[in-house]
Design a protein around this motif. Sequence first.
Motif, PDB file in Angstrom:
ATOM      1  N   GLY A  10       2.618  -7.018   6.318  1.00 20.73           N
ATOM      2  CA  GLY A  10       2.734  -6.809   7.894  1.00 20.73           C
ATOM      3  C   GLY A  10       3.416  -5.578   7.580  1.00 20.73           C
ATOM      4  N   ARG A  11       3.819  -4.628   6.819  1.00 23.26           N
ATOM      5  CA  ARG A  11       4.681  -3.057   7.414  1.00 23.26           C
ATOM      6  C   ARG A  11       3.984  -2.291   7.318  1.00 23.26           C
ATOM      7  N   PRO A  12       2.841  -1.504   7.247  1.00 20.48           N
ATOM      8  CA  PRO A  12       1.609  -0.970   6.007  1.00 20.48           C
ATOM      9  C   PRO A  12       2.914   0.728   6.249  1.00 20.48           C
ATOM     10  N   LEU A  13       2.751   0.703   7.486  1.00 20.96           N
ATOM     11  CA  LEU A  13       3.442   2.658   7.442  1.00 20.96           C
ATOM     12  C   LEU A  13       5.115   2.835   7.586  1.00 20.96           C
ATOM     13  N   GLY A  14       5.474   1.595   6.650  1.00 19.13           N
ATOM     14  CA  GLY A  14       7.188   2.139   5.830  1.00 19.13           C
ATOM     15  C   GLY A  14       7.258   1.831   4.301  1.00 19.13           C
ATOM     16  N   ARG A  15       7.641   1.417   4.082  1.00 18.39           N
ATOM     17  CA  ARG A  15       8.344   1.496   2.449  1.00 18.39           C
ATOM     18  C   ARG A  15       6.607   0.540   1.685  1.00 18.39           C
ATOM     19  N   ASP A  16       6.273   0.317   2.233  1.00 18.46           N
ATOM     20  CA  ASP A  16       5.142  -0.429   1.323  1.00 18.46           C
ATOM     21  C   ASP A  16       3.898   0.810   1.044  1.00 18.46           C
ATOM     22  N   PHE A  17       3.604   1.071   1.979  1.00 19.44           N
ATOM     23  CA  PHE A  17       3.001   2.934   1.806  1.00 19.44           C
ATOM     24  C   PHE A  17       3.052   3.281   0.272  1.00 19.44           C
ATOM     25  N   ALA A  18       4.635   3.706   0.652  1.00 25.61           N
ATOM     26  CA  ALA A  18       5.107   4.083  -0.183  1.00 25.61           C
ATOM     27  C   ALA A  18       5.193   3.677  -1.756  1.00 25.61           C
ATOM     28  N   ILE A  19       5.250   2.317  -1.979  1.00 26.17           N
ATOM     29  CA  ILE A  19       5.099   1.657  -2.720  1.00 26.17           C
ATOM     30  C   ILE A  19       4.024   1.479  -3.374  1.00 26.17           C
ATOM     31  N   ALA A  20       3.247   1.423  -2.678  1.00 32.64           N
ATOM     32  CA  ALA A  20       1.148   1.469  -2.987  1.00 32.64           C
ATOM     33  C   ALA A  20       0.697   2.677  -3.455  1.00 32.64           C
ATOM     34  N   LEU A  21       0.871   3.452  -3.065  1.00 27.18           N
ATOM     35  CA  LEU A  21       0.671   5.075  -3.984  1.00 27.18           C
ATOM     36  C   LEU A  21       1.660   5.160  -4.544  1.00 27.18           C
ATOM     37  N   GLY A  22       2.617   4.952  -4.970  1.00 24.11           N
ATOM     38  CA  GLY A  22       3.247   5.219  -5.637  1.00 24.11           C
ATOM     39  C   GLY A  22       2.876   4.086  -7.270  1.00 24.11           C
ATOM     40  N   ALA A  23       2.594   3.339  -6.961  1.00 25.04           N
ATOM     41  CA  ALA A  23       1.907   1.963  -7.669  1.00 25.04           C
ATOM     42  C   ALA A  23       0.366   2.610  -8.436  1.00 25.04           C
ATOM     43  N   GLY A  24      -0.272   2.960  -7.027  1.00 26.67           N
ATOM     44  CA  GLY A  24      -1.332   3.819  -7.648  1.00 26.67           C
ATOM     45  C   GLY A  24      -1.199   4.690  -8.463  1.00 26.67           C
ATOM     46  N   PHE A  25      -0.679   5.736  -8.310  1.00 27.20           N
ATOM     47  CA  PHE A  25      -0.554   7.008  -8.927  1.00 27.20           C
ATOM     48  C   PHE A  25      -0.436   6.504 -10.355  1.00 27.20           C
ATOM     49  N   VAL A  26       0.143   5.215 -10.984  1.00 26.48           N
ATOM     50  CA  VAL A  26       1.071   4.753 -12.446  1.00 26.48           C
ATOM     51  C   VAL A  26      -0.464   4.030 -12.504  1.00 26.48           C
ATOM     52  N   MET A  27      -1.006   3.375 -12.350  1.00 21.83           N
ATOM     53  CA  MET A  27      -1.674   2.740 -12.299  1.00 21.83           C
ATOM     54  C   MET A  27      -3.314   4.000 -13.022  1.00 21.83           C
ATOM     55  N   VAL A  28      -3.332   5.074 -12.273  1.00 27.87           N
ATOM     56  CA  VAL A  28      -4.395   5.542 -12.814  1.00 27.87           C
ATOM     57  C   VAL A  28      -4.379   6.994 -13.442  1.00 27.87           C
ATOM     58  N   ALA A  29      -3.416   7.297 -14.045  1.00 21.45           N
ATOM     59  CA  ALA A  29      -2.459   8.259 -14.583  1.00 21.45           C
ATOM     60  C   ALA A  29      -2.919   8.230 -15.644  1.00 21.45           C
ATOM     61  N   PRO A  30      -2.866   7.163 -16.304  1.00 21.53           N
ATOM     62  CA  PRO A  30      -3.329   7.281 -18.153  1.00 21.53           C
ATOM     63  C   PRO A  30      -4.586   7.583 -18.160  1.00 21.53           C
ATOM     64  N   CYS A  31      -5.409   6.972 -17.734  1.00 20.98           N
ATOM     65  CA  CYS A  31      -7.043   7.195 -17.817  1.00 20.98           C
ATOM     66  C   CYS A  31      -7.373   8.978 -16.636  1.00 20.98           C
ATOM     67  N   ALA A  32      -6.496   9.549 -15.550  1.00 17.66           N
ATOM     68  CA  ALA A  32      -6.662  10.467 -16.232  1.00 17.66           C
ATOM     69  C   ALA A  32      -6.243  11.874 -16.611  1.00 17.66           C
ATOM     70  N   LEU A  33      -5.069  11.596 -17.413  1.00 17.27           N
ATOM     71  CA  LEU A  33      -4.475  11.842 -18.261  1.00 17.27           C
ATOM     72  C   LEU A  33      -6.510  12.030 -19.218  1.00 17.27           C
ATOM     73  N   PHE A  34      -6.532  11.220 -19.896  1.00 15.75           N
ATOM     74  CA  PHE A  34      -7.704  10.994 -20.372  1.00 15.75           C
ATOM     75  C   PHE A  34      -8.761  12.204 -20.263  1.00 15.75           C
ATOM     76  N   LEU A  35      -9.315  12.112 -19.179  1.00 18.96           N
ATOM     77  CA  LEU A  35     -10.741  12.895 -18.284  1.00 18.96           C
ATOM     78  C   LEU A  35      -9.745  14.424 -17.929  1.00 18.96           C
TER      79      LEU A  35
END
Length: 313
Positions: free
Chosen positions: A203-228
């Motif tokens: 319930g605090r989307p403008l704080g640390r949660d946003f950074a965690i979500a963004l960082g996790a998203g980048f990590v999850m897409v990185a292998p596929c992005a490197l392949f592309l």
Amino acid sequence: MMDTPNSDRRRAFSPGPWAGLAAALGVGLASFFLSTRHGMGLGNDSWAFTLPALAQLRGESVVSLHHPPLLGWLIWGVSAASGSDVVDAARVIQLVATVALITGVHWQLRWALPQRPHAAAAAALLTALCFPIVEHEGNVGSDLLGAAFAVWALGLLARHLAAAAGWRWLGACVVVAALALLNRFAAFGLVFSISVVLWLHRGRPLGRDFAIALGAGFVMVAPCALFLAGNMAVTGHATTRQIVWNGIPWDRIRQSLGELSLWYLPNRLAGWPAALGLVLAAAVALWLSRERWRAAPATRALLATLAGFGLAN
């Protein structure tokens, strides 16, 4: 007599739920045998996985443009290690994915609903009965492995949400989601859902949660992005699939809502506006009843994750 930790442990490992899992695995393995005893089926996409594996076995360099490369790599690895045909190697991978899918469903519900072990057994048995029919586990394709990845990512994320210091669960979830996207482009929905749940769950989307979500998203897409990116460097094309970023595909959303309305409303009332009203009413009802909700943390985490996945997708 008061319960002791030992009695709790005996209840947790009582034979009932494990017998249910064994029955589900028995059904799943029997259906797998029946659907593959005459060989694996080959669909339109099967060559996108078997041909790269065959080329790698011949020592040729391969660029996979139609699908992400994970399943082709796995088929090549199993075939090279066992000396088997690539279709037989695909059968082994499908068998492992079938077991992983059934056990993942059982594990989630055994953890979230420990007082109702039969719910986990029933869900695992239902998965074993229905999934081969829906996804044709006798065919060479990445759907079954993708479903197993998705189920385990869902469970690991729910464990993270329920644990006070559950970063190891989040790490495992991110790895599984990255593998899912490297296995199938459609798993972008899984990656997006995980990021949305991480962003909003406290319930605090403008704080640390946003950074965690963004960082996790980048990590999850990185292998596929490197392949592309590698495909782009070699061939000038990242993929042969059409990937267009042109805003939210409202036509698909309207279609999904229209189908949802047909499930719950008479035909004369069906339509995407009515279904949207149902979804909003359900959200309001859930919000108004949140203070009266006394679910256990594990159950709450699983339901919150399911709701987040449904909304994001």
